[in-house]
Design a protein around this motif. Structure first.
Motif, PDB file in Angstrom:
ATOM      1  N   GLY A  81     -31.568  76.076  25.884  1.00 55.50           N
ATOM      2  CA  GLY A  81     -30.970  75.833  27.195  1.00 55.50           C
ATOM      3  C   GLY A  81     -30.903  77.107  28.020  1.00 55.50           C
ATOM      4  O   GLY A  81     -31.689  78.034  27.841  1.00 55.50           O
ATOM      5  N   ARG A  82     -29.946  77.145  28.910  1.00 54.40           N
ATOM      6  CA  ARG A  82     -29.829  78.256  29.857  1.00 54.40           C
ATOM      7  C   ARG A  82     -29.511  79.577  29.158  1.00 54.40           C
ATOM      8  O   ARG A  82     -28.735  79.637  28.215  1.00 54.40           O
ATOM      9  N   VAL A  83     -30.088  80.635  29.667  1.00 56.78           N
ATOM     10  CA  VAL A  83     -29.914  81.980  29.126  1.00 56.78           C
ATOM     11  C   VAL A  83     -28.821  82.712  29.901  1.00 56.78           C
ATOM     12  O   VAL A  83     -28.731  82.591  31.128  1.00 56.78           O
ATOM     13  N   ASP A  84     -27.983  83.468  29.183  1.00 60.21           N
ATOM     14  CA  ASP A  84     -26.964  84.270  29.875  1.00 60.21           C
ATOM     15  C   ASP A  84     -26.990  85.744  29.470  1.00 60.21           C
ATOM     16  O   ASP A  84     -26.110  86.511  29.859  1.00 60.21           O
ATOM     17  N   LEU A  85     -28.014  86.148  28.706  1.00 54.51           N
ATOM     18  CA  LEU A  85     -28.123  87.554  28.284  1.00 54.51           C
ATOM     19  C   LEU A  85     -29.604  87.872  28.119  1.00 54.51           C
ATOM     20  O   LEU A  85     -30.283  87.249  27.303  1.00 54.51           O
ATOM     21  N   VAL A  86     -30.090  88.790  28.901  1.00 55.72           N
ATOM     22  CA  VAL A  86     -31.505  89.167  28.853  1.00 55.72           C
ATOM     23  C   VAL A  86     -31.602  90.665  28.584  1.00 55.72           C
ATOM     24  O   VAL A  86     -30.970  91.468  29.277  1.00 55.72           O
ATOM     25  N   ASN A 119     -41.348  90.882  35.696  1.00 58.09           N
ATOM     26  CA  ASN A 119     -41.710  89.512  35.325  1.00 58.09           C
ATOM     27  C   ASN A 119     -40.581  88.824  34.573  1.00 58.09           C
ATOM     28  O   ASN A 119     -40.288  87.642  34.807  1.00 58.09           O
ATOM     29  N   VAL A 120     -39.961  89.544  33.664  1.00 59.05           N
ATOM     30  CA  VAL A 120     -38.865  88.966  32.885  1.00 59.05           C
ATOM     31  C   VAL A 120     -37.657  88.691  33.774  1.00 59.05           C
ATOM     32  O   VAL A 120     -37.004  87.643  33.668  1.00 59.05           O
ATOM     33  N   ILE A 121     -37.363  89.613  34.671  1.00 59.76           N
ATOM     34  CA  ILE A 121     -36.254  89.403  35.605  1.00 59.76           C
ATOM     35  C   ILE A 121     -36.522  88.181  36.475  1.00 59.76           C
ATOM     36  O   ILE A 121     -35.636  87.334  36.689  1.00 59.76           O
ATOM     37  N   ASP A 122     -37.740  88.074  36.958  1.00 55.41           N
ATOM     38  CA  ASP A 122     -38.105  86.924  37.779  1.00 55.41           C
ATOM     39  C   ASP A 122     -37.965  85.622  36.993  1.00 55.41           C
ATOM     40  O   ASP A 122     -37.502  84.601  37.528  1.00 55.41           O
ATOM     41  N   GLY A 126     -32.565  83.388  37.666  1.00 58.06           N
ATOM     42  CA  GLY A 126     -31.882  82.150  38.053  1.00 58.06           C
ATOM     43  C   GLY A 126     -30.886  81.709  37.002  1.00 58.06           C
ATOM     44  O   GLY A 126     -29.761  81.296  37.319  1.00 58.06           O
ATOM     45  N   ASP A 127     -31.274  81.803  35.734  1.00 59.02           N
ATOM     46  CA  ASP A 127     -30.361  81.485  34.637  1.00 59.02           C
ATOM     47  C   ASP A 127     -29.132  82.380  34.681  1.00 59.02           C
ATOM     48  O   ASP A 127     -27.993  81.917  34.527  1.00 59.02           O
ATOM     49  N   LEU A 128     -29.366  83.683  34.846  1.00 58.01           N
ATOM     50  CA  LEU A 128     -28.253  84.631  34.806  1.00 58.01           C
ATOM     51  C   LEU A 128     -27.259  84.384  35.941  1.00 58.01           C
ATOM     52  O   LEU A 128     -26.041  84.438  35.740  1.00 58.01           O
ATOM     53  N   ILE A 129     -27.776  84.109  37.123  1.00 56.13           N
ATOM     54  CA  ILE A 129     -26.896  83.853  38.269  1.00 56.13           C
ATOM     55  C   ILE A 129     -26.081  82.582  38.050  1.00 56.13           C
ATOM     56  O   ILE A 129     -24.877  82.538  38.312  1.00 56.13           O
ATOM     57  N   GLU A 130     -26.735  81.554  37.542  1.00 53.66           N
ATOM     58  CA  GLU A 130     -26.028  80.299  37.276  1.00 53.66           C
ATOM     59  C   GLU A 130     -24.981  80.481  36.178  1.00 53.66           C
ATOM     60  O   GLU A 130     -23.850  79.999  36.288  1.00 53.66           O
ATOM     61  N   ALA A 131     -25.350  81.197  35.121  1.00 58.86           N
ATOM     62  CA  ALA A 131     -24.433  81.399  33.999  1.00 58.86           C
ATOM     63  C   ALA A 131     -23.198  82.189  34.403  1.00 58.86           C
ATOM     64  O   ALA A 131     -22.110  81.982  33.857  1.00 58.86           O
ATOM     65  N   SER A 134     -19.677  80.661  35.070  1.00 58.54           N
ATOM     66  CA  SER A 134     -18.767  80.113  34.064  1.00 58.54           C
ATOM     67  C   SER A 134     -18.462  81.056  32.911  1.00 58.54           C
ATOM     68  O   SER A 134     -17.642  80.738  32.047  1.00 58.54           O
ATOM     69  N   GLY A 135     -19.111  82.211  32.859  1.00 59.23           N
ATOM     70  CA  GLY A 135     -18.870  83.132  31.755  1.00 59.23           C
ATOM     71  C   GLY A 135     -19.630  84.420  31.950  1.00 59.23           C
ATOM     72  O   GLY A 135     -20.245  84.648  32.990  1.00 59.23           O
ATOM     73  N   PRO A 136     -19.621  85.286  30.932  1.00 54.63           N
ATOM     74  CA  PRO A 136     -20.347  86.552  31.037  1.00 54.63           C
ATOM     75  C   PRO A 136     -21.842  86.324  31.225  1.00 54.63           C
ATOM     76  O   PRO A 136     -22.408  85.368  30.689  1.00 54.63           O
ATOM     77  N   SER A 137     -22.461  87.196  31.969  1.00 51.81           N
ATOM     78  CA  SER A 137     -23.898  87.120  32.223  1.00 51.81           C
ATOM     79  C   SER A 137     -24.427  88.542  32.292  1.00 51.81           C
ATOM     80  O   SER A 137     -23.905  89.360  33.050  1.00 51.81           O
ATOM     81  N   ASP A 138     -25.440  88.837  31.484  1.00 50.51           N
ATOM     82  CA  ASP A 138     -25.885  90.227  31.334  1.00 50.51           C
ATOM     83  C   ASP A 138     -27.386  90.384  31.462  1.00 50.51           C
ATOM     84  O   ASP A 138     -28.155  89.641  30.830  1.00 50.51           O
ATOM     85  N   LEU A 139     -27.787  91.379  32.235  1.00 50.12           N
ATOM     86  CA  LEU A 139     -29.155  91.885  32.247  1.00 50.12           C
ATOM     87  C   LEU A 139     -29.101  93.312  31.737  1.00 50.12           C
ATOM     88  O   LEU A 139     -28.427  94.164  32.323  1.00 50.12           O
ATOM     89  N   VAL A 140     -29.796  93.577  30.632  1.00 53.24           N
ATOM     90  CA  VAL A 140     -29.844  94.920  30.054  1.00 53.24           C
ATOM     91  C   VAL A 140     -31.278  95.421  30.121  1.00 53.24           C
ATOM     92  O   VAL A 140     -32.192  94.780  29.586  1.00 53.24           O
ATOM     93  N   ASN A 141     -31.475  96.550  30.776  1.00 58.10           N
ATOM     94  CA  ASN A 141     -32.794  97.173  30.848  1.00 58.10           C
ATOM     95  C   ASN A 141     -32.797  98.423  29.979  1.00 58.10           C
ATOM     96  O   ASN A 141     -31.926  99.289  30.120  1.00 58.10           O
TER      97      ASN A 141
END
Length: 249
Positions: A81-86, A119-122, A126-131, A134-141
Motif C-alpha cells: 500500500g501507501r509508502v510513508d518512508l523513503v 526519479n524516486v522522489i517523483d 505523492g505517497d509521502l504528502i498523503e501519508a 495522518s502520521g509521520p512521513s519521511d524522505l531521507v536522502n
C-alpha cells in the motif's frame, strides 16, 4: 539498535548491499514493512529472506532508479500500500582526474546520484504528502560529507553529492509545510562497496590510506542514524546529519 517504526511502510533504494542493506535491516527490525529496491535480484531476495526469517516484513523489487519506476511503484503499492518512508540511498562513486575526461563515469554518477534521486522522489512524493496527513512521513536522502569537502580526483562525485544536499534543503522548504520531514544524511568514510567501484588502482590505494589514517564507520552505524531520525515524534525533523569517524575532520 531498534526503534519504533510500527505500521510504517518504507522504500529503500540501493538495498542490495552496504548502507542500503543495513538501513533496510534497521527499519524492518524496528517494525516497518520494507520494500527493497536495487538492480541485483539475488542479493535483494537473500536480504528479504533474512528479514522474514528474523520475523520482519520485507520484499524485493528489482529496479534501476535511473529508469522508469512505474512497475516498481505498482509492486510496492500492491504488496504494502501507501509508502510513508523513503530512503534515497542508491549511488555510485567513481574517481579519476578531471583531465582524464571520463565522461562515461561522469554520466553514470549524474544519472544515478542525481537523476536517480529525483526519479524516486517523483515516484513516491505523492505517497509521502498523503501519508503526512495522518502520521509521520519521511524522505531521507543519503548524501556525503564530500558535499562540503575537497577530495582530489573526486570532483564529479562530490559535485553530485553537493547537488543532493542542496536539493534536500530546498525540498524541506517545499515539503516541510506539508508535514513531510526531509532528512539529509552525510556520511564520512564508511565501509561499503562504493570504494570498490573505483577502477583507478592508485586512487583506490589512496582511499585505503585515508581509511587507515582515520578509520571508518560501518554501514550499520550509518543505518542506525536513519533509524533514529525517522523514529522521532512527527513534529521533529532532523534536517541534516553529518556522521563521521571521530578522527575524520
Amino acid at each position: 539498535m531498534t526503534y519504533d517504526l510500527t505500521n510504517r511502510t518504507a522504500v529503500v533504494t540501493g538495498a542490495a548491499s552496504g548502507i542500503g542493506a543495513e538501513i533496510a535491516l534497521v527499519l524492518a527490525r524496528s517494525g516497518a514493512r520494507v520494500a527493497l529496491l536495487a538492480r541485483r535480484t539475488e542479493r535483494l531476495t537473500a536480504l528479504a529472506d533474512r528479514i522474514v526469517a528474523e520475523g520482519g516484513q520485507g520484499f524485493a523489487v528489482t529496479a534501476d532508479v535511473t529508469k522508469d519506476l512505474s512497475d516498481a511503484v505498482r509492486a510496492v503499492h500492491d504488496t504494502y500500500g501507501r509508502v510513508d518512508l523513503v530512503v534515497n540511498n542508491a549511488g555510485v562513486m567513481l574517481a579519476n582526474p578531471i583531465a582524464a575526461g571520463r565522461t562515461d563515469e561522469w554520466s553514470r554518477m549524474i544519472d544515478t546520484n542525481i537523476s536517480g534521486v529525483l526519479n524516486v522522489i517523483d515516484a513516491f512524493s505523492g505517497d509521502l504528502i498523503e501519508a503526512a496527513g495522518s502520521g509521520p512521513s519521511d524522505l531521507v536522502n543519503i548524501s556525503s560529507v564530500g558535499a562540503h569537502l575537497t577530495f582530489p580526483n573526486f570532483a564529479v562525485y562530490t559535485a553530485t553529492k553537493a547537488a543532493v544536499t542542496h536539493l534536500s534543503a530546498n525540498l524541506r522548504a517545499e515539503l516541510g509545510p506539508l508535514d513531510v520531514r526531509v532528512t539529509n544524511v552525510e556520511p564520512g568514510f564508511t565501509e561499503s562497496e562504493l570504494a570498490e567501484h573505483i577502477g583507478n588502482a592508485a586512487i583506490r590505494d589512496a582511499v585505503d590510506g585515508w581509511f587507515d589514517g582515520v578509520g571508518r564507520l560501518t554501514s550499520a552505524e550509518v543505518a542506525d542514524v536513519v533509524g533514529y531520525a525517522t523514529s522521532r515524534a512527527k513534529h521533529v525533523n532532523l534536517r541534516q546529519i553529518m556522521v563521521l569517524p571521530t578522527r575524520q575532520v
